[in-house]
Design a protein around this motif. Structure first.
Motif, PDB file in Angstrom:
ATOM      1  N   HIS A 113     -13.997 -18.708   1.501  1.00 44.18           N
ATOM      2  CA  HIS A 113     -13.437 -19.957   1.938  1.00 44.18           C
ATOM      3  C   HIS A 113     -12.346 -20.019   2.220  1.00 44.18           C
ATOM      4  O   HIS A 113     -11.767 -21.249   1.713  1.00 44.18           O
ATOM      5  CB  HIS A 113     -14.106 -21.088   2.014  1.00 44.18           C
ATOM      6  N   SER A 166     -11.825 -16.725  -9.126  1.00 46.64           N
ATOM      7  CA  SER A 166     -11.706 -16.652  -7.915  1.00 46.64           C
ATOM      8  C   SER A 166     -10.419 -15.817  -7.630  1.00 46.64           C
ATOM      9  O   SER A 166     -10.364 -15.804  -6.162  1.00 46.64           O
ATOM     10  CB  SER A 166     -12.031 -17.805  -7.621  1.00 46.64           C
ATOM     11  N   ASN A 177     -17.521 -25.829   6.677  1.00 43.14           N
ATOM     12  CA  ASN A 177     -16.404 -26.012   5.688  1.00 43.14           C
ATOM     13  C   ASN A 177     -17.632 -25.914   4.233  1.00 43.14           C
ATOM     14  O   ASN A 177     -18.033 -27.484   4.131  1.00 43.14           O
ATOM     15  CB  ASN A 177     -15.686 -27.094   5.899  1.00 43.14           C
ATOM     16  N   LEU A 234     -18.562 -25.309   1.465  1.00 44.13           N
ATOM     17  CA  LEU A 234     -18.196 -24.847   0.247  1.00 44.13           C
ATOM     18  C   LEU A 234     -18.465 -26.455  -1.414  1.00 44.13           C
ATOM     19  O   LEU A 234     -18.799 -26.238  -2.277  1.00 44.13           O
ATOM     20  CB  LEU A 234     -16.698 -24.899  -0.413  1.00 44.13           C
ATOM     21  N   TYR A 267     -17.292 -25.989  -8.620  1.00 41.68           N
ATOM     22  CA  TYR A 267     -16.403 -25.571  -7.982  1.00 41.68           C
ATOM     23  C   TYR A 267     -15.525 -26.223  -7.195  1.00 41.68           C
ATOM     24  O   TYR A 267     -14.332 -26.739  -7.756  1.00 41.68           O
ATOM     25  CB  TYR A 267     -17.196 -24.421  -7.143  1.00 41.68           C
ATOM     26  N   HIS A 268     -16.343 -26.761  -6.304  1.00 39.33           N
ATOM     27  CA  HIS A 268     -14.803 -27.641  -5.256  1.00 39.33           C
ATOM     28  C   HIS A 268     -13.880 -28.766  -5.870  1.00 39.33           C
ATOM     29  O   HIS A 268     -13.342 -29.186  -6.031  1.00 39.33           O
ATOM     30  CB  HIS A 268     -15.739 -27.697  -3.827  1.00 39.33           C
ATOM     31  N   ILE A 271     -23.919 -16.286  -3.194  1.00 34.91           N
ATOM     32  CA  ILE A 271     -22.871 -16.937  -3.348  1.00 34.91           C
ATOM     33  C   ILE A 271     -22.370 -17.235  -4.400  1.00 34.91           C
ATOM     34  O   ILE A 271     -21.186 -17.795  -4.522  1.00 34.91           O
ATOM     35  CB  ILE A 271     -23.488 -18.795  -3.019  1.00 34.91           C
ATOM     36  N   ASN A 326     -12.332 -22.595   7.285  1.00 30.40           N
ATOM     37  CA  ASN A 326     -13.366 -22.503   7.000  1.00 30.40           C
ATOM     38  C   ASN A 326     -14.719 -23.043   9.241  1.00 30.40           C
ATOM     39  O   ASN A 326     -15.041 -23.719   9.658  1.00 30.40           O
ATOM     40  CB  ASN A 326     -13.983 -24.054   7.006  1.00 30.40           C
ATOM     41  N   LEU A 350     -18.823 -16.870  -2.722  1.00 30.88           N
ATOM     42  CA  LEU A 350     -18.809 -18.359  -1.296  1.00 30.88           C
ATOM     43  C   LEU A 350     -17.050 -18.828  -1.258  1.00 30.88           C
ATOM     44  O   LEU A 350     -16.404 -19.007  -0.212  1.00 30.88           O
ATOM     45  CB  LEU A 350     -19.994 -19.539  -1.676  1.00 30.88           C
ATOM     46  N   ALA A 351     -16.035 -19.558  -1.960  1.00 28.17           N
ATOM     47  CA  ALA A 351     -15.133 -20.072  -2.528  1.00 28.17           C
ATOM     48  C   ALA A 351     -14.356 -19.032  -2.377  1.00 28.17           C
ATOM     49  O   ALA A 351     -13.125 -19.363  -1.734  1.00 28.17           O
ATOM     50  CB  ALA A 351     -15.262 -20.577  -3.638  1.00 28.17           C
TER      51      ALA A 351
END
Length: 557
Positions: free
Chosen positions: A448, A116, A43, A45, A52-53, A416, A458, A444-445
């Motif tokens: 995941h 996204s 995990n 991210l 972003y997370h 990413i 993840n 990347l987001a």
């Protein structure tokens, strides 16, 4: 600008004069990277794309809020006015999206819309790609990448891609990485250049028996450097050694440039210009060497590679001698300076993309030894001899290894995120995007996202690719490690082919596990790297079947 997007339901952290959200971005990045991750966690991210997370949870899920606000507003206007007027100031409508989040982030005075949702991403890269272009990289980063396919736009990009593409067609790559040679029993067979490079690397480890701990990051970088110079120029690693060394220095300076302003005359930037000049000079010498060999023999072919002029430099040299007509720009042909820039791009992207993929896949197999065993079992069923690597016809049949490589690209993509700029006012889904707006696509987001990949998004599960890439997720654009559509990474076939071949050769000879000193800390230095390196403990496999079974049982345990 904020008001324009607010009316469409796209929010974000508040803008601060000149610096935007840079202070919060830097703070979150430093905090996230201060400690390693749990040993077997994928995990990544929150660590790698911490902004972003964090902000996606606050602003990216606002579709729910605005969706319900919309329903309540409709009910209110119908009850009190008898109709719904969507043009009333402050009345905000957002069509609910099942995937991804969309919100604003200010990188200094520049606003970026984070996108996204795979359906919107498909519009950006495919159905409405003519409305978007790559944004300009910082000058120092552009020096490093080269002014080639990675940064070119429009007709010039199309012309260069048309010339270079054949060098990366799968059949040509198979020719590039294989040479004709005789073995000790005098039977003729194809032995890959990659196999020779890998074997030479393994011999340097001096592992005859027992175990040895190897820091694989640098070894894999040297390996890919060797293959790239052979594939591009038909020459040994020594010819490209100086170029890669200079690029490594330049990359450290370029990574620093991501976080600081470009100031002409600043010492860091002066050093970059000097390095760039030396790199161009070195690449030019390699090309000139190839030109002389070619002029001496019109049918020049490397003593090692039967390329027939279909390698990178051979194709560009051919293009430099012919002209092509373009309706907008008139006559076009590739100059020596353009050849140098394309070689810089190939050297940089080819080395780091492949070595990173090989590194992360090795780490994942060391973390999850039962998949290491499955890949080895499949390999031995196709190639029973430990002394012969898989042939060019065997590689496509290594399904388990393909699944593992794809899962590695999903969890740890080389790039990413990517950025596009709207060339004109454009409609993106139900959003109105003004000309000049930058769109940030967090690859990347997307990779995941549990709404796309399931609750195990993840987790390392190569089995999700058992029915191919198209059926691995709930949306076909959920897997984009090399981009999408016409601007898909031209070297993806080379990267995957090298990785599969190298891993197959290693799996034939070794079992491996993570060193106790390994710290799981993915970080971004332009691309995704293990922050504290990748120490791996290798053990040479026994030549007897019974001992192999014992090794496999130990791996499973």
């Amino acid at each position: 600008m904020e008001a324009h997007f607010w009316k469409q339901g796209i929010r974000g952290p508040p803008y601060r004069f000149f610096i935007g959200n840079v202070r919060e971005l830097a703070s979150m990045m430093l905090r996230a990277s201060s400690q390693p991750m749990p040993f077997l966690s994928h995990n990544i991210l929150p660590r790698v794309l911490s902004f972003y997370h964090h902000w996606n949870k606050i602003y990216g899920t606002s579709s729910f809020f605005f969706f319900f606000f919309f329903l309540l507003s409709v009910h209110f206007y119908e009850s009190h006015i008898g109709q719904v007027n969507l043009e009333i100031p402050g009345f905000c409508v957002v069509v609910f999206k099942p995937f991804g989040g969309t919100f604003l982030v200010w990188f200094g005075p520049t606003v970026r819309v984070t996108v996204s949702d795979p359906e919107l991403i498909r519009e950006i890269f495919s159905s409405k790609s003519e409305s978007y272009e790559k944004n300009e990289a910082p000058p120092i980063v552009k020096q490093l990448e080269g002014d080639g396919l990675l940064s070119l736009k429009g007709q010039k990009w199309a012309y260069h891609r048309k010339i270079i593409s054949p060098a990366f067609h799968m059949e040509n790559l198979k020719v590039c990485i294989y040479i004709y040679k005789s073995n000790l029993t005098n039977h003729s067979l194809l032995i890959p250049v990659m196999e020779r490079s890998v074997v030479e690397m393994l011999e340097k480890w001096k592992l005859k028996e027992g175990e040895v701990e190897i820091e694989v990051v640098e070894w894999f970088q040297n390996l890919t450097e060797d293959v790239i110079t052979r594939a591009a120029f038909g020459s040994s690693y020594e010819d490209g050694k100086a170029i890669f060394k200079l690029q490594a220095q330049q990359m450290l300076l370029a990574a620093d440039a991501f976080h600081k302003a470009f100031i002409p005359g600043y010492r860091r930037n002066i050093n970059c210009w000097k390095l760039d000049k030396e790199i161009k000079k070195s690449v030019g010498k390699v090309i000139e060497k190839r030109r002389k060999l070619s002029s001496e023999n019109n049918n020049y072919c490397s003593s090692e590679l039967e390329l027939g002029g279909k390698d990178l430099v051979g194709l560009m040299m051919k293009a430099s001698k012919s002209k092509s007509w373009d309706d907008d720009d008139g006559m076009m042909m590739m100059s020596v300076d353009e050849m140098v820039e394309e070689c810089k791009s190939f050297f940089f992207a080819g080395k780091h993309t492949t070595s990173n993929l090989l590194t992360w896949t090795t780490i994942l197999l060391a973390m999850h030894p039962h998949w290491q065993v499955r890949a080895r079992d499949e390999l031995f069923s196709l190639c029973p001899s430990r002394d012969l690597p898989p042939s060019k016809d065997d590689l496509p049949n290594l399904k388990t290894l393909s699944m593992i490589v794809n899962e590695s690209l999903r969890l740890y993509p080389p790039t990413i995120a990517t950025i596009r700029r709207a060339k004109t006012d454009v409609e993106l889904g139900n959003y109105q995007i003004p000309r000049g707006t930058e769109l940030l696509i967090p690859i990347l987001a997307v990779h995941h996202d549990q709404s796309l990949w399931g609750t195990d998004a993840n987790e390392f599960n190569p089995g999700r690719f058992s029915e191919g890439v198209a059926r691995a997720a709930k949306h076909p654009v959920a897997f984009i490690p090399f981009g999408l559509s016409v601007r898909t990474c031209i070297g993806q076939n080379l990267a995957v082919l090298q990785t599969k071949l190298a891993l197959a050769i290693i799996l034939q000879r070794f079992s491996f596990r993570l060193s106790p000193s390994y710290k799981h800390a993915p970080t971004v230095l332009m691309l995704l790297y293990p922050q504290y390196g990748a120490p791996i403990i290798f053990r040479r496999l026994s030549s007897t079947t019974d001992d192999d079974d014992d090794d496999d049982d130990n791996q499973r345990s």
